[in-house]
Design an enzyme around this catalytic site. Structure first.
Site, mmCIF file in Angstrom:
data_model
loop_
_atom_site.group_PDB
_atom_site.id
_atom_site.type_symbol
_atom_site.label_atom_id
_atom_site.label_comp_id
_atom_site.label_asym_id
_atom_site.label_seq_id
_atom_site.Cartn_x
_atom_site.Cartn_y
_atom_site.Cartn_z
ATOM 1 N N ALA A 1 0.867 -1.180 0.000
ATOM 2 C CA ALA A 1 0.000 0.000 0.000
ATOM 3 C C ALA A 1 0.897 1.222 0.000
ATOM 4 O O ALA A 1 1.819 1.316 0.808
ATOM 5 C CB ALA A 1 -0.899 0.002 1.229
ATOM 6 N N LEU B 1 1.114 5.652 -1.603
ATOM 7 C CA LEU B 1 0.428 6.744 -2.304
ATOM 8 C C LEU B 1 0.524 6.505 -3.815
ATOM 9 O O LEU B 1 -0.456 6.624 -4.537
ATOM 10 C CB LEU B 1 1.065 8.078 -1.920
ATOM 11 C CG LEU B 1 0.615 9.342 -2.658
ATOM 12 C CD1 LEU B 1 -0.873 9.586 -2.490
ATOM 13 C CD2 LEU B 1 1.398 10.567 -2.166
ATOM 14 N N TYR B 2 1.729 6.147 -4.265
ATOM 15 C CA TYR B 2 1.932 5.901 -5.700
ATOM 16 C C TYR B 2 3.173 5.049 -5.904
ATOM 17 O O TYR B 2 3.953 4.818 -4.978
ATOM 18 C CB TYR B 2 2.079 7.229 -6.459
ATOM 19 C CG TYR B 2 3.341 8.009 -6.100
ATOM 20 C CD1 TYR B 2 4.442 8.041 -6.961
ATOM 21 C CD2 TYR B 2 3.435 8.713 -4.904
ATOM 22 C CE1 TYR B 2 5.594 8.739 -6.621
ATOM 23 C CE2 TYR B 2 4.578 9.422 -4.565
ATOM 24 C CZ TYR B 2 5.657 9.428 -5.425
ATOM 25 O OH TYR B 2 6.804 10.110 -5.082
ATOM 26 N N LEU B 3 3.342 4.579 -7.122
ATOM 27 C CA LEU B 3 4.560 3.886 -7.556
ATOM 28 C C LEU B 3 5.194 4.774 -8.618
ATOM 29 O O LEU B 3 4.521 5.172 -9.570
ATOM 30 C CB LEU B 3 4.194 2.521 -8.147
ATOM 31 C CG LEU B 3 5.302 1.767 -8.895
ATOM 32 C CD1 LEU B 3 6.333 1.198 -7.930
ATOM 33 C CD2 LEU B 3 4.718 0.632 -9.737
ATOM 34 N N GLY B 4 6.465 5.107 -8.436
ATOM 35 C CA GLY B 4 7.144 5.979 -9.403
ATOM 36 C C GLY B 4 7.354 5.289 -10.742
ATOM 37 O O GLY B 4 6.988 4.121 -10.934
ATOM 38 N N THR B 5 7.983 5.996 -11.688
ATOM 39 C CA THR B 5 8.095 5.466 -13.062
ATOM 40 C C THR B 5 9.548 5.342 -13.524
ATOM 41 O O THR B 5 9.801 5.155 -14.706
ATOM 42 C CB THR B 5 7.334 6.387 -14.040
ATOM 43 O OG1 THR B 5 7.850 7.722 -13.897
ATOM 44 C CG2 THR B 5 5.844 6.401 -13.759
ATOM 45 N N GLY B 6 10.489 5.444 -12.615
ATOM 46 C CA GLY B 6 11.917 5.388 -12.989
ATOM 47 C C GLY B 6 12.462 3.973 -13.032
ATOM 48 O O GLY B 6 11.733 2.996 -12.812
ATOM 49 N N HIS C 1 -3.028 7.289 1.704
ATOM 50 C CA HIS C 1 -1.683 7.700 2.141
ATOM 51 C C HIS C 1 -0.965 6.623 2.950
ATOM 52 O O HIS C 1 0.150 6.831 3.434
ATOM 53 C CB HIS C 1 -1.821 8.988 2.981
ATOM 54 C CG HIS C 1 -0.588 9.818 3.062
ATOM 55 N ND1 HIS C 1 0.063 10.064 4.252
ATOM 56 C CD2 HIS C 1 0.134 10.455 2.112
ATOM 57 C CE1 HIS C 1 1.128 10.824 4.027
ATOM 58 N NE2 HIS C 1 1.192 11.074 2.740
ATOM 59 N N LYS D 1 1.290 3.523 3.975
ATOM 60 C CA LYS D 1 2.505 2.923 3.396
ATOM 61 C C LYS D 1 2.843 1.644 4.167
ATOM 62 O O LYS D 1 3.399 1.707 5.268
ATOM 63 C CB LYS D 1 3.694 3.889 3.481
ATOM 64 C CG LYS D 1 3.554 5.112 2.560
ATOM 65 C CD LYS D 1 2.913 6.273 3.280
ATOM 66 C CE LYS D 1 2.489 7.377 2.360
ATOM 67 N NZ LYS D 1 3.503 8.316 2.048
ATOM 68 N N ASP E 1 4.681 -12.335 2.835
ATOM 69 C CA ASP E 1 4.311 -13.458 3.707
ATOM 70 C C ASP E 1 3.999 -12.920 5.108
ATOM 71 O O ASP E 1 3.033 -12.218 5.273
ATOM 72 C CB ASP E 1 5.393 -14.541 3.708
ATOM 73 C CG ASP E 1 5.446 -15.269 2.358
ATOM 74 O OD1 ASP E 1 4.465 -15.173 1.582
ATOM 75 O OD2 ASP E 1 6.468 -15.908 2.051
#
Length: 447
Positions: A15, A17-22, A111, A113, A118
């Site tokens: 979980a 906020l976002y997943l970056g794109t790099g 928000h 994280k 497992d």
């Protein structure tokens, strides 16, 4: 995280906020893909499930975004991968049409994280993004082989996932069957359904924890412990307890707020509270408690140069100055009450880094080590309390080695800081333009 993904057999739950794109984020996705691939090819195929929860607005920003990063996984492993995108019920109708991208995120976000493999759990304030993997100071706690916490956060992410939009292989989104749509459906009905779904998880966890409490702390438990020992179960009674604290004001869930206010209220004379936040914008209630109670406070915040918004384009570039203005107002209030000895502000600075660490450490009167820490996603500000979905844990411990580690973590953060004095605000970098001062009261509840 990559190491944990590689050995996961049953579940990976993330979980953020976002997943970056790099490239670093791509490595994480590739790692998930390899592990899913292996789970299918194994001699005894495992039932590995991957569940990812992100925010809809933040995860959909731009042409290349969190969604496009995760689509290949969904397309290849539709049975094993779930991507849920939470959309706040408060962004709807005309407001949703009129507010531009980037600014729509101010209305409310997912928000939380939590990164779970497992039965191992990482709790943090950090997102799945390049800067957090390189030069952004944050906090992380790694709970190994902690079944109860892993089960709780799996259930929590499932629950929030169920009231979120589901990403499909063709980059469209759908509502879970029978669920009210978060921004097209009736707001009250949606919030009521979401409250029920999340509170079911919290209440069942609370029941389990109360049973454990009763076994450990109540007098007849001495017998049960002896019986257990006689039966060969020689587990010592626990010296550390972990309490998940959830805050979802849109769904009328405010456990974190109540616990934080209680902690600040109960901290007695001689106790020390170290409180740190990347964005210093305490709610009025928290501010009143800090200024009106008896414990000593050392509050660590970002100097303008290490604020995540420093140097941003457009209006966002003025946000560090707005935080300086809020900080100065708070400092003036501390001084006017004659509390400078008891309440101290410190600013974190580190060349080339930004500061995003948040949390709290409580040292009881006469103790040189903390007995409690809060760690997770909330910033102690208006957004954390009123707008966003947040989760943190309270770790309460008598374990000396763990107390020592928590103390060390606190010291390391505060080592890179300078004490704020009236001279701090005379520096050129602390000059705040008049228009920023004027708009800060209007916008402080949005950042």
């Amino acid at each position: 995280m990559k190491g944990q993904i590689k050995v996961a057999k049953r579940r990976v739950v993330m979980a953020s906020l976002y997943l970056g794109t790099g490239p670093l984020e791509q490595e994480l996705v590739d790692c998930l893909e390899n592990t899913l691939e292996k789970s299918l090819q194994a001699k005894f195929p495992s039932d590995l499930k991957v569940s990812i929860l992100l925010d809809f607005t933040r995860g959909s920003r731009g042409r290349k975004n969190s969604r496009t990063m995760l689509l290949p996984l969904l397309q290849r492993f539709p049975e094993q991968v779930r991507v849920s995108l939470f959309h706040t019920p408060n962004l709807r109708g005309l407001l949703r049409l009129l507010i531009p991208e980037r600014f729509n995120e101010t209305i409310g976000l997912q928000h939380i994280k939590v990164y779970l493999f497992d039965n191992n759990v990482i709790l943090s304030g950090a997102n799945l993004s390049d800067s957090y993997f390189t030069n952004r100071q944050d906090r992380y706690v790694f709970l190994q082989d902690c079944v109860e916490i892993a089960d709780f956060f799996t259930e929590l992410v499932d629950a929030v996932g169920d009231v979120s939009l589901q990403l499909q292989g063709d980059d469209t989104v759908q509502v879970v069957d029978g669920m009210v749509h978060p921004y097209k459906g009736d707001r009250t009905a949606y919030c009521k359904a979401a409250n029920k779904r999340v509170m079911d998880v919290i209440n069942s966890a609370r029941t389990r924890q109360q049973m454990l409490h009763a076994q450990t702390f109540h007098s007849d438990s001495l017998l049960t412990q002896e019986d257990a020992a006689a039966a060969g179960d020689r587990r010592p009674s626990p010296d550390t307890w972990i309490y998940p604290l959830i805050q979802m004001k849109p769904f009328e869930i405010q456990i974190d707020e109540i616990v934080t206010e209680t902690l600040l209220t109960e901290a007695e004379r001689g106790a020390k509270v170290y409180l740190t936040t990347g964005y210093f914008n305490l709610t009025q209630a928290y501010m009143d408690l800090v200024l009106g109670t008896r414990a000593e406070y050392q509050i660590l915040l970002a100097s303008p140069e290490v604020n995540g918004f420093f140097g941003a384009k457009g209006v966002a570039g003025a946000i560090p100055a707005a935080y300086v203005h809020i900080e100065r107002q708070f400092y003036s209030e501390v001084c006017s009450l004659g509390q400078q000895e008891r309440v101290q502000l410190q600013e974190y600075w580190r060349r080339g880094w930004t500061f995003h660490a948040k949390g709290l450490w409580l040292y009881l009167a006469g103790s040189s080590l903390p007995c409690l820490t809060l760690i997770g996603s909330p910033n102690f500000g208006y957004r954390s309390v009123h707008r966003d979905l947040e989760a943190q844990i309270a770790i309460v411990t008598e374990n000396r080695a763990l107390q020592q580690q928590l103390h060390q973590e606190q010291e390391q953060l505060y080592l890179r800081s300078g004490v704020v004095s009236s001279a701090t605000f005379e520096q050129p970098s602390r000059q705040v333009k008049l228009w920023v001062k004027m708009v800060t009261p209007l916008i402080k509840n949005f950042f």
